[in-house]
Design an enzyme around this catalytic site. Structure first.
Site, short mmCIF file in Angstrom:
data_model
loop_
_atom_site.label_atom_id
_atom_site.label_comp_id
_atom_site.label_asym_id
_atom_site.label_seq_id
_atom_site.Cartn_x
_atom_site.Cartn_y
_atom_site.Cartn_z
N ARG A 33 0.90 -1.13 -0.12
CA ARG A 33 -0.02 -0.08 0.01
C ARG A 33 0.72 1.21 -0.17
O ARG A 33 2.02 1.30 0.59
CB ARG A 33 -0.73 0.11 1.25
N HIS A 43 -1.54 0.36 -9.81
CA HIS A 43 -1.98 -0.44 -8.88
C HIS A 43 -2.57 -1.63 -9.57
O HIS A 43 -3.99 -1.85 -9.40
CB HIS A 43 -3.04 0.40 -7.97
P1 NAP Z 1 -1.32 -11.15 4.73
O1 NAP Z 1 -1.21 -12.43 4.35
O2 NAP Z 1 -2.08 -10.58 5.78
O3 NAP Z 1 0.44 -10.55 4.92
C1 NAP Z 1 0.72 -9.39 5.69
C2 NAP Z 1 2.04 -9.54 6.19
O4 NAP Z 1 2.38 -8.18 6.60
C3 NAP Z 1 2.56 -10.73 7.51
O5 NAP Z 1 3.34 -11.29 7.24
C4 NAP Z 1 2.43 -9.89 8.49
O6 NAP Z 1 3.10 -10.31 9.57
C5 NAP Z 1 3.18 -8.50 8.10
N1 NAP Z 1 2.76 -7.23 8.90
C6 NAP Z 1 1.55 -6.61 9.27
N2 NAP Z 1 1.66 -5.53 9.89
C7 NAP Z 1 3.29 -5.63 10.24
C8 NAP Z 1 3.86 -4.57 11.41
N3 NAP Z 1 3.20 -4.03 11.82
N4 NAP Z 1 5.00 -5.11 11.44
C9 NAP Z 1 5.73 -6.32 10.59
N5 NAP Z 1 4.87 -6.99 9.74
C10 NAP Z 1 3.73 -6.80 9.50
O7 NAP Z 1 -1.54 -10.19 3.54
P2 NAP Z 1 -1.40 -10.53 1.95
O8 NAP Z 1 -2.28 -11.24 1.53
O9 NAP Z 1 0.11 -11.03 1.65
O10 NAP Z 1 -1.31 -9.09 1.36
C11 NAP Z 1 -0.59 -7.99 1.64
C12 NAP Z 1 -0.99 -6.58 1.09
O11 NAP Z 1 -0.72 -6.52 -0.18
C13 NAP Z 1 -2.41 -6.52 1.14
O12 NAP Z 1 -3.01 -6.04 2.63
C14 NAP Z 1 -2.64 -5.41 0.19
O13 NAP Z 1 -2.61 -4.14 0.74
C15 NAP Z 1 -1.53 -5.51 -0.94
N6 NAP Z 1 -2.07 -5.99 -2.19
C16 NAP Z 1 -1.58 -5.18 -3.11
C17 NAP Z 1 -2.11 -5.61 -4.41
C18 NAP Z 1 -1.55 -4.42 -5.59
O14 NAP Z 1 -2.27 -4.98 -6.71
N7 NAP Z 1 -0.84 -3.89 -5.68
C19 NAP Z 1 -2.86 -6.73 -4.70
C20 NAP Z 1 -2.95 -7.28 -3.51
C21 NAP Z 1 -2.76 -7.11 -2.35
P3 NAP Z 1 2.81 -11.63 10.49
O15 NAP Z 1 2.80 -12.83 9.48
O16 NAP Z 1 3.63 -11.65 11.46
O17 NAP Z 1 1.29 -11.39 10.68
C1 GLV Z 2 -5.70 -4.96 -4.10
O1 GLV Z 2 -4.87 -4.04 -3.70
C2 GLV Z 2 -5.88 -5.88 -3.02
O2 GLV Z 2 -5.94 -5.59 -1.93
O3 GLV Z 2 -6.22 -6.90 -3.24
#
Ligand code: NAP
Ligand code: GLV
Length: 309
Positions: A224, A272
């Site tokens: 983000r 994005h």
């Molecule tokens: P996820 O499985 O919830 O993983 C989030 C990771 O961030 C976890 O490893 C978590 O640690 C870590 N984290 C969160 N807060 C933290 C903090 N304060 N300090 C250290 N580590 C922290 O989420 P995901 O499915 O991988 O997705 C991640 C993000 O990608 C989404 O929230 C979204 O914003 C973004 N995204 C972007 C796109 C795009 O097109 N650009 C598409 C999809 C998603 P723990 O493992 O210890 O909980």
């Molecule tokens: C895209 O940014 C998502 O959060 O899936």
């Protein structure tokens, strides 16, 4: 049961068609057409207007249609006690892995320099960079970050990860928590943020933390935009402390026309679209959770409201 697609500004047909096919005995409504708010038990939400979710007295499940959930957990009128789920799905993960690997390899193999040389008809040899001693760091080792880390490791990079809790992944050094952040950054030639937007992650890449990177590091952000303090990243690009930034997400989206990122010679901007939710693949995962809700089974990809992701 009525299922409400509450995603203003997003097209609805590709979502409603598979929902109706997979849930033939339920009604699927597209906001703002809601014939009877009391019949709505499931909402699929993306950037819903605040105040809207409290209109549904019998709401039992809220599903984001993407991986991120800040639009839900930050909604001050989010109903208490209603579970929130989010999307973890293979096509989304593949998209993100491709994005991160693409941008790491473009820098690693001097692609931007060689494209400039080609435009100048300049035949210029550039030294190979050594993959096993090049460290790629992943901020956020969740569903997406963990998958990107595994593929980068497979390619041969040294990979390190930073998360809230420690991870035990073979071959990937784990750093965690606020105390682990600077030691993690200090070894990263490339650092990719796949962090969610929470109060703890906002502005996490700022003057102080960027200074912990080795000189010439490459910053990638596909989590983000809120993770980056833009003025601090631009200053680090100016001094060469950060050599390149590959940015898919921004503090303001769409990226305003006057943003310096658009024309910066060492910034790659994408709109994005690192990883899109493709309805045909995502809807079955939402339907699986609706069936689990009906059967009283544990929901998948449940969001922790207090953590904010
Ligand atoms: P996820 O499985 O919830 O993983 C989030 C990771 O961030 C976890 O490893 C978590 O640690 C870590 N984290 C969160 N807060 C933290 C903090 N304060 N300090 C250290 N580590 C922290 O989420 P995901 O499915 O991988 O997705 C991640 C993000 O990608 C989404 O929230 C979204 O914003 C973004 N995204 C972007 C796109 C795009 O097109 N650009 C598409 C999809 C998603 P723990 O493992 O210890 O909980
Ligand atoms: C895209 O940014 C998502 O959060 O899936």
């Amino acid at each position: 049961m009525a299922i409400l697609y509450l995603c203003p500004g997003r097209e609805s047909e590709t979502w409603v068609t598979p929902l109706e096919r997979l849930l033939p005995n339920d009604e699927v409504w597209v906001w703002p057409e809601v014939p009877d708010p009391a019949k709505v038990e499931v909402v699929l939400a993306w950037k819903q207007p605040w105040d809207e979710l409290k209109r549904y007295p019998n709401l039992k499940l809220i599903s984001s249609i993407g991986a991120g959930v800040e639009h839900l957990v930050e909604d001050p009128t989010l109903p208490e006690g209603v579970p929130i789920v989010r999307i973890v799905e293979d096509r989304l993960t593949i998209g993100m892995v491709e994005y991160v690997v693409l941008h790491v390899l473009k820098r690693h193999r001097w692609v931007q320099e060689m494209e400039a040389n080609q435009r100048a008809k300049l035949w210029k040899w550039l030294p190979p960079q050594d993959t096993p001693t090049t460290t790629v760091g992943i901020l956020g080792m969740g569903a997406l970050g963990g998958a990107a880390a595994a593929v980068l490791k497979q390619i041969g990079f040294r990979v390190v990860g930073w998360s809230r809790s420690p991870k035990a992944v073979a071959g990937i050094e784990s750093f965690h928590g606020p105390d682990g952040l600077k030691p993690f950054l200090s070894v990263c030639a490339h650092v990719a943020s796949l962090l969610p937007n929470t109060p703890e992650t906002r502005g996490i890449l700022n003057a102080e933390t960027l200074a912990a990177l080795p000189r010439g590091a490459h910053v990638i952000n596909a989590g983000r935009g809120s993770a980056i303090v833009d003025a601090d990243l631009l200053a680090a690009l100016e001094t060469g402390h950060v050599s390149w930034a590959s940015l898919d997400v921004f503090n303001t989206e769409p990226l305003p026309a006057d943003s310096p990122y658009w024309t910066h010679p060492r910034v790659t901007v994408t709109p994005h679209n690192a990883a899109d939710s493709i309805a045909d693949y995502v809807v079955p995962t939402i339907v699986e959770n609706i069936e689990r809700l009906r059967a009283g089974k544990p929901l998948q990809n449940l969001v922790d409201r207090t953590r904010g992701y």
